[in-house]
Motif scaffolding. Structure first.
Motif, PDB file in Angstrom:
ATOM      1  N   SER A  69       6.879  -3.576  -4.522  1.00 37.92           N
ATOM      2  CA  SER A  69       5.473  -3.562  -4.920  1.00 37.92           C
ATOM      3  C   SER A  69       5.153  -4.624  -5.958  1.00 37.92           C
ATOM      4  O   SER A  69       4.035  -4.669  -6.469  1.00 37.92           O
ATOM      5  CB  SER A  69       5.112  -2.184  -5.472  1.00 37.92           C
ATOM      6  N   ASP A  70       6.126  -5.465  -6.279  1.00 39.49           N
ATOM      7  CA  ASP A  70       5.957  -6.502  -7.306  1.00 39.49           C
ATOM      8  C   ASP A  70       5.537  -5.882  -8.641  1.00 39.49           C
ATOM      9  O   ASP A  70       4.680  -6.404  -9.354  1.00 39.49           O
ATOM     10  CB  ASP A  70       4.919  -7.534  -6.852  1.00 39.49           C
ATOM     11  N   ARG A  89       3.980  -3.027  -9.163  1.00 41.57           N
ATOM     12  CA  ARG A  89       2.758  -2.200  -9.167  1.00 41.57           C
ATOM     13  C   ARG A  89       3.065  -0.709  -9.074  1.00 41.57           C
ATOM     14  O   ARG A  89       2.210   0.116  -9.377  1.00 41.57           O
ATOM     15  CB  ARG A  89       1.849  -2.606  -8.011  1.00 41.57           C
ATOM     16  N   PRO A 146      -2.775   3.431  -3.294  1.00 43.19           N
ATOM     17  CA  PRO A 146      -3.272   2.511  -2.257  1.00 43.19           C
ATOM     18  C   PRO A 146      -2.388   2.585  -1.022  1.00 43.19           C
ATOM     19  O   PRO A 146      -1.203   2.930  -1.109  1.00 43.19           O
ATOM     20  CB  PRO A 146      -3.172   1.137  -2.936  1.00 43.19           C
ATOM     21  N   LYS A 147      -2.938   2.287   0.141  1.00 43.64           N
ATOM     22  CA  LYS A 147      -2.213   2.415   1.403  1.00 43.64           C
ATOM     23  C   LYS A 147      -0.916   1.619   1.405  1.00 43.64           C
ATOM     24  O   LYS A 147       0.104   2.080   1.934  1.00 43.64           O
ATOM     25  CB  LYS A 147      -3.104   1.962   2.570  1.00 43.64           C
ATOM     26  N   ASP A 148      -0.947   0.412   0.831  1.00 35.85           N
ATOM     27  CA  ASP A 148       0.277  -0.390   0.864  1.00 35.85           C
ATOM     28  C   ASP A 148       1.372   0.236   0.011  1.00 35.85           C
ATOM     29  O   ASP A 148       2.557   0.208   0.370  1.00 35.85           O
ATOM     30  CB  ASP A 148       0.009  -1.836   0.440  1.00 35.85           C
ATOM     31  N   LEU A 149       0.993   0.860  -1.126  1.00 35.68           N
ATOM     32  CA  LEU A 149       2.001   1.504  -1.968  1.00 35.68           C
ATOM     33  C   LEU A 149       2.523   2.790  -1.329  1.00 35.68           C
ATOM     34  O   LEU A 149       3.685   3.163  -1.530  1.00 35.68           O
ATOM     35  CB  LEU A 149       1.428   1.798  -3.355  1.00 35.68           C
ATOM     36  N   GLN A 150       1.682   3.470  -0.552  1.00 26.53           N
ATOM     37  CA  GLN A 150       2.151   4.629   0.192  1.00 26.53           C
ATOM     38  C   GLN A 150       3.265   4.218   1.155  1.00 26.53           C
ATOM     39  O   GLN A 150       4.296   4.898   1.259  1.00 26.53           O
ATOM     40  CB  GLN A 150       1.004   5.270   0.970  1.00 26.53           C
ATOM     41  N   GLN A 151       3.060   3.122   1.850  1.00 25.13           N
ATOM     42  CA  GLN A 151       4.062   2.660   2.808  1.00 25.13           C
ATOM     43  C   GLN A 151       5.315   2.162   2.106  1.00 25.13           C
ATOM     44  O   GLN A 151       6.435   2.406   2.562  1.00 25.13           O
ATOM     45  CB  GLN A 151       3.475   1.556   3.699  1.00 25.13           C
ATOM     46  N   ILE A 152       5.133   1.480   0.990  1.00 26.42           N
ATOM     47  CA  ILE A 152       6.285   1.004   0.219  1.00 26.42           C
ATOM     48  C   ILE A 152       7.124   2.189  -0.256  1.00 26.42           C
ATOM     49  O   ILE A 152       8.365   2.163  -0.183  1.00 26.42           O
ATOM     50  CB  ILE A 152       5.815   0.143  -0.973  1.00 26.42           C
ATOM     51  N   LYS A 175       7.341   5.183   1.116  1.00 28.20           N
ATOM     52  CA  LYS A 175       8.017   5.764   2.277  1.00 28.20           C
ATOM     53  C   LYS A 175       9.241   4.945   2.682  1.00 28.20           C
ATOM     54  O   LYS A 175      10.308   5.495   2.976  1.00 28.20           O
ATOM     55  CB  LYS A 175       7.053   5.869   3.456  1.00 28.20           C
TER      56      LYS A 175
END
Length: 355
Positions: free
Chosen positions: A60-61, A63, A255-261, A263
């Protein structure tokens, strides 16, 4: 150039200069708190948690940051379910079968006696409907549960006395959680659950007569070989999968991208723990044989294993009658096992038998 054009151009240049001189706003950092059942710096299990948190932060760099509190901090090693459900923690790392007293259907997602081995169970979770059934159980409590690392086939435990018959199980005080504890109780044993940090003392002081923990990957470090001479092979936990618990409200706010990260980090760390556990068991087993030759390896007598299996089957039928959801999970596991075991037998088992 007209006066109005000059003014417009001047204003545009001034605006660009102002934007250029304004510092870029830093990306928002999301912070999660995780409570684990294990003590600080606990190997293998704790490694999985630390690896997950590190991967999530790096992917997530920076985040997504996850703070890990071990049982030394939160003081509730077997209370992770309530801590995450109640919102005191956003995440947890533990084992699903610890919650059978609260939600009986949770115990099926760790491992089952005489059930699937690790590759088979991962197949069930990811491609055979296991994750969907786990969602069905945990969503009622505002929780999400994901595979959290597999130990592989566990040893049957450390015993003060040799088990030669069914009579030797009667009154036996043993630390053994999950469905296996219920199976042992049906044959007259007295199962109990004790947090990892208290196991050695309980066995040393004869508060219990026997215990099962994991296998060489962790048992050698715990020192059980110093106080119990008999080390039995397994039947009860052929694929012990830990869990990452997540508070769903907190997850939905990411955020959606952090949810995927998150998982991806959990899934990767879980499978990596399986690999680490397998390796560490091999390394430590070699050390056990060379450094502690007094350890007596035993397998339960055939009559004991047969009785354990009968008790297991009877309990499964009883549970299926009591709960439609339990019945759905049990049927799913049995149907998948019947299918996948055919392949296991003609692939891995046939190869090993040919050596």
């Amino acid at each position: 150039m007209s006066k109005s054009g000059f003014v417009t151009r001047t204003l545009a240049i001034a605006t660009l200069l102002m934007v250029a001189s304004t510092p870029i706003q830093a990306a928002k950092v999301y912070r999660l708190k995780l409570a684990e059942t294990w003590p600080s710096n606990f190997p293998v299990f704790g490694d999985a948690v630390r690896n997950m948190a590190k991967m999530a932060e790096e992917m997530s760099d920076g985040r997504l940051k996850i703070r890990i509190d071990s049982k030394n901090k939160h003081k509730a090693p077997l209370g992770i379910f309530d801590l995450v459900k109640g919102g005191q923690y956003d995440m947890g790392h533990s084992a699903s079968y610890y919650w059978k007293g609260k939600v009986p259907e949770t115990l099926y997602f760790t491992t089952m006696p005489f059930g699937m081995i690790a590759p088979e169970q991962y197949g069930w979770f990811n491609h055979g409907g296991g994750q969907e059934l786990m969602d069905k159980v945990y969503s009622k409590h505002g929780l999400m549960s994901f595979p959290g690392g597999n130990t592989g086939n566990q040893m049957g435990g450390w015993f003060q006395k040799e088990i030669n018959s069914l009579d030797d199980l009667k009154g036996l005080k043993m630390r053994i959680p999950g469905f296996a504890g219920e199976v042992m109780a049906k044959l007259g044993a007295k199962p109990t659950n004790i947090p990892p940090g208290e196991l050695y003392t309980a066995l040393e002081r004869r508060t219990i007569d026997a215990l099962e923990w994991v296998g060489p990957s962790l048992d050698l470090r715990m020192g059980f070989h110093k106080i119990a001479p008999y080390y039995y092979t397994g039947w009860h936990e052929p694929a012990t999968e830990l869990q990452f618990l997540v508070n769903k409200r907190k997850f939905d706010r990411l955020p959606k991208d952090l949810q995927q990260i998150l998982k991806v980090a959990m899934k990767t760390a879980a499978y990596d723990m399986y690999i680490q556990s397998y390796n560490d068991s091999a390394v430590n087993w070699e050390k056990m044989k060379s450094d502690f030759p007094h350890i007596k390896i035993r397998t339960f007598p055939k009559e004991v294993l047969q009785a354990l299996r009968r008790a297991n089957d009877e309990l499964l039928k009883d549970n299926a009658r009591k709960s439609p959801l339990a019945k759905e999970i049990i049927q799913s596991q049995q149907e998948y096992l019947n299918k996948v075991r055919v392949w296991t037998n003609i692939s891995d088992k046939a190869y090993l038998d040919s050596l």
